[in-house]
Scaffold this active site. Structure first.
Site, PDB file in Angstrom:
ATOM      1  N   PHE A 519      99.173  31.728  79.137  1.00  0.00           N
ATOM      2  CA  PHE A 519      99.945  31.839  77.827  1.00  0.00           C
ATOM      3  C   PHE A 519      99.485  30.648  76.834  1.00  0.00           C
ATOM      4  O   PHE A 519      99.345  30.666  75.502  1.00  0.00           O
ATOM      5  CB  PHE A 519     101.589  31.636  77.872  1.00  0.00           C
ATOM      6  CG  PHE A 519     102.486  31.975  76.706  1.00  0.00           C
ATOM      7  CD1 PHE A 519     103.082  32.938  76.475  1.00  0.00           C
ATOM      8  CD2 PHE A 519     102.647  30.630  75.864  1.00  0.00           C
ATOM      9  CE1 PHE A 519     103.653  33.116  75.291  1.00  0.00           C
ATOM     10  CE2 PHE A 519     103.432  30.920  74.841  1.00  0.00           C
ATOM     11  CZ  PHE A 519     103.985  31.938  74.503  1.00  0.00           C
ATOM     12  N   PRO A 521      99.460  25.967  76.779  1.00  0.00           N
ATOM     13  CA  PRO A 521      99.941  24.769  77.310  1.00  0.00           C
ATOM     14  C   PRO A 521     101.359  24.545  77.297  1.00  0.00           C
ATOM     15  O   PRO A 521     102.137  25.270  76.531  1.00  0.00           O
ATOM     16  CB  PRO A 521      99.136  23.498  76.468  1.00  0.00           C
ATOM     17  CG  PRO A 521      98.994  24.170  75.149  1.00  0.00           C
ATOM     18  CD  PRO A 521      98.783  25.590  75.585  1.00  0.00           C
ATOM     19  N   VAL A 522     101.860  23.746  78.360  1.00  0.00           N
ATOM     20  CA  VAL A 522     103.303  23.634  78.603  1.00  0.00           C
ATOM     21  C   VAL A 522     103.566  22.070  78.185  1.00  0.00           C
ATOM     22  O   VAL A 522     102.889  21.214  78.897  1.00  0.00           O
ATOM     23  CB  VAL A 522     103.997  24.081  79.744  1.00  0.00           C
ATOM     24  CG1 VAL A 522     105.474  23.694  79.959  1.00  0.00           C
ATOM     25  CG2 VAL A 522     103.611  25.342  79.993  1.00  0.00           C
ATOM     26  N   ASP A 633     104.717  39.739  87.389  1.00  0.00           N
ATOM     27  CA  ASP A 633     103.743  38.758  87.896  1.00  0.00           C
ATOM     28  C   ASP A 633     104.210  37.628  88.461  1.00  0.00           C
ATOM     29  O   ASP A 633     104.056  36.473  88.295  1.00  0.00           O
ATOM     30  CB  ASP A 633     103.252  38.026  86.455  1.00  0.00           C
ATOM     31  CG  ASP A 633     101.811  37.132  86.809  1.00  0.00           C
ATOM     32  OD1 ASP A 633     101.429  37.169  87.653  1.00  0.00           O
ATOM     33  OD2 ASP A 633     101.406  36.415  85.691  1.00  0.00           O
TER      34      ASP A 633
END
Length: 771
Positions: A519, A521-522, A633
């Site tokens: 998705f 970076p966090v 997932d």
């Protein structure tokens, strides 16, 4: 300390004539012991050593008491944690030369613990200082002053040896009638500069501030070494330090006591009143408790409430502050100029930062020390962007702080001037033009007020329309996606603006980055109210787009379960798309499971707890929630761990919501991670509950084995962990699959049964999905 008027004084007087003439009344030898109720008395009769009880207890103790004071006052206890239950006790020199307390069964209740003594060569003498000394006629081998109870007597040394990790500290009692070890201790700490400290178990409870050569600068009414009698001796080279006190008036009966509530009390005997007078207390106000107002908070006992934020800061959690809980502290409202320069890539610089002067302060905890003269402190601090405050004391030099400012207190007298670093926008300006400003304000106040009110109303209306339009547009996007899924509306999820999340993450600084997924970076962040969050930011290079983003918003916002990660809100502004989650301090399961340096943290009990948590979360998704969710997932990197290593399923970007009567679906776009996909989903695009069950089976085997499923590619034994597990199962050798960390240290009958069951379930999950 226990108080009772008893016959102890009479016993002490009788004991003066009890021993044979020619034998010292203040000494214990190998041939002369003390049996209950015998005592020995110091040479001038100040203290006595013997057996005693408290008024509300029948337990018997061996201790040192004031001898000439009619109220029983205990200053040291030998067997404080092992009291005698009768009058059979004896205090003697043991065969190996140690001082020992025995009961009637000759069981050892207390021992001086000195090694390599010469038998029959030691004696124990009670001094007029209240110190019991074990010696061999030449040297002192052990002293009660080196193993104190809850009393701090004159000439006693509170010390620390940093190199040898040795401390002499005062320990509180559990209660006034129970001398066993309590929760509090008083010690001398070398926090870069020596300070005295009171600890509540392992938590700092009070600190005196640094020693400047004459006094502890964080003790408001401690004037000078000459007045208070305290002095501190330090040897920085040997890293040994001690502090003590001694008064010139030896006739005073005075000592300090660390009571069961953690307060250090100064006590003096008043012969006229016939009682002890408490003339001093360390914890005179709540402000003396360490960190009462949290980081960047200031405590002032003369104000109500006592806590406030330093200028340029505001409360992290306003709700908690309104209830009188200030522990969360405050945060900076405007970045320093040097921080903005660094974020913009222009390098560190002095910028427009300045300093706010706070007079008569208790300086914050843990300063860094420099021998610079006063005039150089400011320049030195400005050169370092991490420096947030400085102070100066003649006996210490410059003190600098680079982290949170904790335990700041406003004093009414004495104290030190503290300089807080702030951007120029937060500093007072134009003080020289005060008269002009006041005149201008008074003359134009009506015009300004009316104009401001008019403009505010107009801007609020425009802003409201703009926000309403933006919010409606976002929710229309969300609802378009959602209605295609379940036809429901979603209006409850909070919307964050980009500026708010940028501030929370220090402008998405690289030091705040927790990880990187498909998705994007966090980042770790902290909101204005002090809540810690994880911000998932959609990368422009990501293969996922608005549909996956909206899908995750729709799916997870409708789910509430202890084993599912919680979504706080989202942000959609221009090309920016972000999800805001609860922060999980231990990151993901794979960071522990597949890291050789961390694997031993996950013992079998913790692994089994993780397996149970994942299964509960999966059961909720498939059966117990009002919506049936297929995750699609499920893998180790999508299992997050909280502070106690409890698992939470995350990343619902590819999840699908099933209708009530829907059990299976097909897709032309297979999304997920190979190795965790069931065969029918990977090859035919068919997914259902079985798809997640297959992934759970693979994940379960990974947890048991501590090996990645993908680590078996091109392996001589099998193409996957699943294939390898089936081979071992068919050969009856399942223990070859189990992580060596578990096999070597934790294989008992209970664990063996659980491990076998988990392997069996993991294999069954894969077989069911292949039917």
């Amino acid at each position: 300390m226990g108080k009772t008027i008893s016959c102890s004084v009479l016993l002490a007087l009788i004991s003066r004539f009890y021993f044979p003439f020619g034998t010292a009344l203040d000494t214990i030898t190998a041939s002369k012991s003390i049996k209950d109720p015998d005592v020995i008395i110091s040479q001038s009769g100040v203290f006595r050593l013997g057996f005693f009880s408290f008024a509300n207890s029948s337990n018997r103790y061996v201790g040192i008491l004031y001898n000439q004071i009619p109220i029983q006052t205990v200053v040291w206890v030998a067997n404080k944690n092992k009291p005698l239950k009768d009058f059979s006790g004896i205090l003697k020199i043991s065969d190996d030369g140690n001082l020992v307390v025995l009961n009637g069964k000759a069981e050892i209740l207390w021992l001086s613990k000195v090694k390599n003594l010469v038998p029959n060569a030691t004696t124990a003498q009670l001094l007029d200082s209240g110190n019991l000394v074990l010696n061999n006629g030449v040297n002192s081998l052990w002293e009660s002053f080196q193993d104190p109870s809850n009393a701090f007597l004159e000439t006693m040394k509170i010390s620390t040896d940093v190199k040898k990790s040795r401390k002499v500290e005062i320990k509180s009692w559990k209660s006034p009638d129970d001398p066993s070890d309590g929760n509090f201790s008083l010690s001398l700490e070398h926090f870069n500069i020596p300070e005295s400290a009171i600890w509540n178990n392992n938590q700092l409870y009070y600190r005196s501030g640094p020693w400047n050569g004459q006094s502890f600068i964080g003790v408001m009414n401690m004037n000078t070494v000459y007045l208070d009698g305290f002095y501190l001796v330090s040897d920085d080279k040997q890293q040994t330090y001690y502090f003590t006190y001694q008064y010139s008036n030896n006739s005073w009966s005075l000592h300090y006591e660390l009571d069961s509530q953690g307060n250090l009390i100064g006590r003096q005997w008043d012969a006229g009143k016939g009682d002890w007078i408490n003339w001093y207390a360390v914890l005179q106000t709540d402000c003396n408790v360490y960190g009462k107002c949290g980081p960047f908070g200031m405590c002032d006992p003369t104000k109500r409430p006592i806590c406030s934020c330093l200028k340029g800061f505001k409360p992290r959690n306003r709700e908690e502050w309104s209830r009188g809980n200030w522990s969360s502290g405050c945060f900076r409202t405007t970045l320093l100029q040097c921080q903005r320069d660094n974020n913009n890539g222009s390098g560190a610089g002095q910028g427009d930062d300045g300093f706010l002067k706070l007079k008569m302060m208790k300086v914050p905890a843990f300063p860094d020390r420099s021998s610079l003269i006063n005039g150089d402190c400011k320049d030195q601090c400005l050169k370092n962007c991490s420096c947030v405050a400085y102070a100066y004391d003649d006996g210490i030099g410059c003190m600098f702080w680079g982290g949170d400012l904790i335990d700041v207190q406003k004093f009414s007298t004495r104290g030190v001037d503290l300089y807080i670093r702030l951007p120029s926008s937060e500093l007072d300006k134009g003080k020289s033009n005060t008269v002009i400003v006041i005149t201008t304000v008074i003359a134009g106040i009506l015009v300004i007020t009316i104009s401001a009110l008019f403009l505010w109303c107009r801007m609020a209306k425009q802003r409201g329309n703009k926000m309403s339009f933006r919010r409606n547009k976002i929710w229309r996007q969300i609802e378009d996606v959602e209605e295609n899924l379940i036809g429901a509306k979603l209006q409850q999820l909070p919307l964050f603006n980009f500026e708010e999340l940028a501030t929370a993450t220090d402008n998405f600084h690289h030091t705040k980055k927790l990880g990187q997924g498909g998705f994007g970076p966090v980042y770790r962040g902290t909101l204005d109210d002090g809540k810690e969050i994880a911000v998932k930011r959609l990368s422009k290079a990501s293969g996922q787009g608005l549909e996956e983003f909206m899908n995750e918003v729709v799916v997870i916002s409708k789910l509430q379960h202890r084993n599912l990660v919680k979504l706080f809100g989202c942000c959609v502004e221009g090309e920016e798309k972000m999800l805001v989650y609860e922060y999980m301090p231990n990151k993901s399961l794979d960071s522990f499971l597949f890291d050789p340096a961390k694997q031993d943290v996950l013992n079998w009990r913790k692994r089994f707890n993780i397996i149970e948590g994942i299964s509960r979360g999966l059961l909720y998704l498939h059966r117990d929630s009002r919506l049936k969710i297929i995750h699609r997932d499920l893998k180790a990197s999508n299992i997050l761990l909280d502070q106690e290593l409890n698992p939470k399923i995350s990343d619902f970007g590819t999840a699908r919501i099933f209708r009530v009567n829907e059990n299976q679906a097909n897709t032309k776009r297979v999304i997920g991670t190979y190795g965790y996909m069931s065969p029918e989903y990977a090859m035919q695009g068919q997914f259902s509950e079985r798809s997640d069950v297959f992934s759970f089976g693979v994940l379960l085997l990974e947890i048991v084995s501590g090996r990645r499923n993908t680590s078996f590619y091109n392996n001589q034994y099998a193409l996957s962990l699943l294939g390898y597990a089936w081979k071992l199962w068919n050969k009856g050798n399942i223990w070859g699959l189990v992580d060596k960390v578990i096999l070597e240290f934790e294989l008992d009958s209970k664990n063996e049964k659980e491990i076998r069951r988990c392997i069996h379930v993991g294999l069954l999950c894969s077989r069911i999905c292949q039917r």
